[in-house]
Design a protein around this motif. Structure first.
Motif, PDB file in Angstrom:
ATOM      1  N   VAL A 159      38.626  34.193  47.445  1.00 31.46           N
ATOM      2  CA  VAL A 159      39.985  34.671  47.706  1.00 31.46           C
ATOM      3  C   VAL A 159      40.941  33.487  47.701  1.00 31.46           C
ATOM      4  O   VAL A 159      40.659  32.441  48.286  1.00 31.46           O
ATOM      5  CB  VAL A 159      40.080  35.423  49.051  1.00 31.46           C
ATOM      6  N   TYR A 166      45.153  32.493  48.209  1.00 31.40           N
ATOM      7  CA  TYR A 166      46.458  32.949  48.695  1.00 31.40           C
ATOM      8  C   TYR A 166      47.536  32.206  47.934  1.00 31.40           C
ATOM      9  O   TYR A 166      47.508  30.974  47.846  1.00 31.40           O
ATOM     10  CB  TYR A 166      46.590  32.710  50.200  1.00 31.40           C
ATOM     11  N   GLN A 178      50.639  36.566  48.609  1.00 37.14           N
ATOM     12  CA  GLN A 178      49.736  37.578  48.078  1.00 37.14           C
ATOM     13  C   GLN A 178      48.322  37.021  48.048  1.00 37.14           C
ATOM     14  O   GLN A 178      48.107  35.875  47.660  1.00 37.14           O
ATOM     15  CB  GLN A 178      50.166  37.962  46.657  1.00 37.14           C
ATOM     16  N   ALA A 179      47.346  37.836  48.472  1.00 34.90           N
ATOM     17  CA  ALA A 179      45.931  37.480  48.357  1.00 34.90           C
ATOM     18  C   ALA A 179      45.435  37.921  46.982  1.00 34.90           C
ATOM     19  O   ALA A 179      45.783  38.999  46.495  1.00 34.90           O
ATOM     20  CB  ALA A 179      45.125  38.163  49.455  1.00 34.90           C
ATOM     21  N   GLN A 228      41.731  37.937  44.501  1.00 36.62           N
ATOM     22  CA  GLN A 228      40.288  37.726  44.390  1.00 36.62           C
ATOM     23  C   GLN A 228      40.013  37.099  43.027  1.00 36.62           C
ATOM     24  O   GLN A 228      40.499  37.604  42.002  1.00 36.62           O
ATOM     25  CB  GLN A 228      39.544  39.063  44.503  1.00 36.62           C
ATOM     26  N   ILE A 242      44.630  41.596  45.760  1.00 38.52           N
ATOM     27  CA  ILE A 242      43.987  42.468  46.749  1.00 38.52           C
ATOM     28  C   ILE A 242      44.959  42.651  47.904  1.00 38.52           C
ATOM     29  O   ILE A 242      45.618  41.712  48.338  1.00 38.52           O
ATOM     30  CB  ILE A 242      42.622  41.918  47.229  1.00 38.52           C
ATOM     31  N   GLY A 243      45.066  43.865  48.366  1.00 38.63           N
ATOM     32  CA  GLY A 243      46.042  44.154  49.407  1.00 38.63           C
ATOM     33  C   GLY A 243      47.451  44.070  48.853  1.00 38.63           C
ATOM     34  O   GLY A 243      47.668  43.980  47.643  1.00 38.63           O
ATOM     35  N   LYS A 244      48.398  44.105  49.762  1.00 39.32           N
ATOM     36  CA  LYS A 244      49.805  44.051  49.373  1.00 39.32           C
ATOM     37  C   LYS A 244      50.373  42.676  49.682  1.00 39.32           C
ATOM     38  O   LYS A 244      49.892  41.979  50.578  1.00 39.32           O
ATOM     39  CB  LYS A 244      50.593  45.104  50.147  1.00 39.32           C
ATOM     40  N   THR A 261      42.278  40.211  52.716  1.00 37.74           N
ATOM     41  CA  THR A 261      43.669  40.634  52.574  1.00 37.74           C
ATOM     42  C   THR A 261      44.467  40.144  53.781  1.00 37.74           C
ATOM     43  O   THR A 261      43.911  39.772  54.809  1.00 37.74           O
ATOM     44  CB  THR A 261      43.785  42.164  52.456  1.00 37.74           C
TER      45      THR A 261
END
Length: 195
Positions: free
Chosen positions: A49, A51, A62-63, A65, A75-77, A118
Motif C-alpha cells: 500500500v 499513500y 489517497q491509498a 495498492q 483503495i478506499g476513498k 485504507t
C-alpha cells in the motif's frame, strides 16, 4: 509524484523508475501511472500500500495498492487532510496513523489507517502559529508546514515549518491519534551519549 502543473509535466501521474544499484543510474520502469490531480509525496506502507498526497486546495491523500504489473489501484476513498497542499506524509511507528504536513495552510494533521490500508477520517489538526522572522519576510508570509515525522518511541511527533523557520515538537497519543502541544513550553534538551 508530478505536481508541477506545467505543460511538460504529467500533473496527474506518478512516474516509475528502476535504480541500477551498481551504476547508480535511474531508468524509466514503465509508463506514468494515472492518479488524481497533482500527486506529490508518496509514503510507502507494508503489504504494497502506498499513500499519495494530492497537492490540492483542499488537500487529500489517497491509498493505492500496488498490483502485480507495477501499477497502482486506488483503495478506499481520498481523505481530506483538513489543510491545503499536503506536501509530506508519514506513518507513525505503529502503522495505525498517517501524519500529514499541509504547506499552504501551515497545518499538520493525523488520520487513521484501517486494517486493510485504507484511510479513515482525520482525528486531529493543528495550526502552526508564531511570529515571522524579520529576515525571511521577503519570501515567507506565514506558516508553511513542510515535513512531519514520528519519533522512534512514537511518543512524539516533530514537524518542520518552512514559513516560520521553526521545528515543532508535539506529544503524540498513539491510542487516539492526537497531537498535544508544541510540547508545552520546553525548557531543556539532552542528547544521548551515542547521538
Amino acid at each position: 509524484g508530478t505536481c508541477f502543473e506545467d505543460d511538460k509535466s504529467p500533473a496527474d501521474a506518478v512516474l516509475r523508475f528502476s535504480l541500477d544499484t551498481d551504476t547508480g543510474v535511474l531508468s524509466e520502469a514503465g509508463p506514468p501511472i494515472k492518479t488524481s490531480k497533482n500527486p506529490g509525496w508518496l509514503s510507502p506502507y507494508t503489504n504494497g500500500v502506498v499513500y499519495i498526497a494530492m497537492e490540492l486546495d483542499p488537500g487529500v491523500i489517497q491509498a493505492f495498492q500496488m498490483v502485480d504489473d507495477g501499477n497502482l489501484k486506488p483503495i478506499g476513498k481520498p481523505v481530506s487532510t483538513e489543510g491545503r497542499h499536503p506536501c509530506y506524509s508519514k506513518l507513525d511507528t505503529s502503522g495505525k496513523w498517517l501524519l500529514s504536513a499541509n504547506y499552504s495552510s501551515g497545518t499538520v494533521s493525523v488520520m487513521s489507517v484501517n486494517e486493510d490500508g485504507t484511510l479513515g477520517q482525520p482525528v486531529c489538526k493543528v495550526q502552526h502559529e508564531g511570529p515571522l522572522i524579520e529576515e525571511l519576510k521577503d519570501r515567507q508570509e506565514g506558516p508553511h508546514a513542510h515535513c512531519i515525522i514520528p519519533h522512534p518511541s512514537n511518543q512524539y511527533v516533530v514537524a518542520c515549518d518552512l514559513g516560520l523557520s521553526k521545528v515543532f515538537v508535539y506529544e503524540f497519543d498513539a491510542v487516539t491519534g492526537t497531537l498535544k502541544g508544541d510540547c508545552d513550553d520546553p525548557r531543556h534538551l539532552t542528547f544521548p551519549p551515542d547521538a
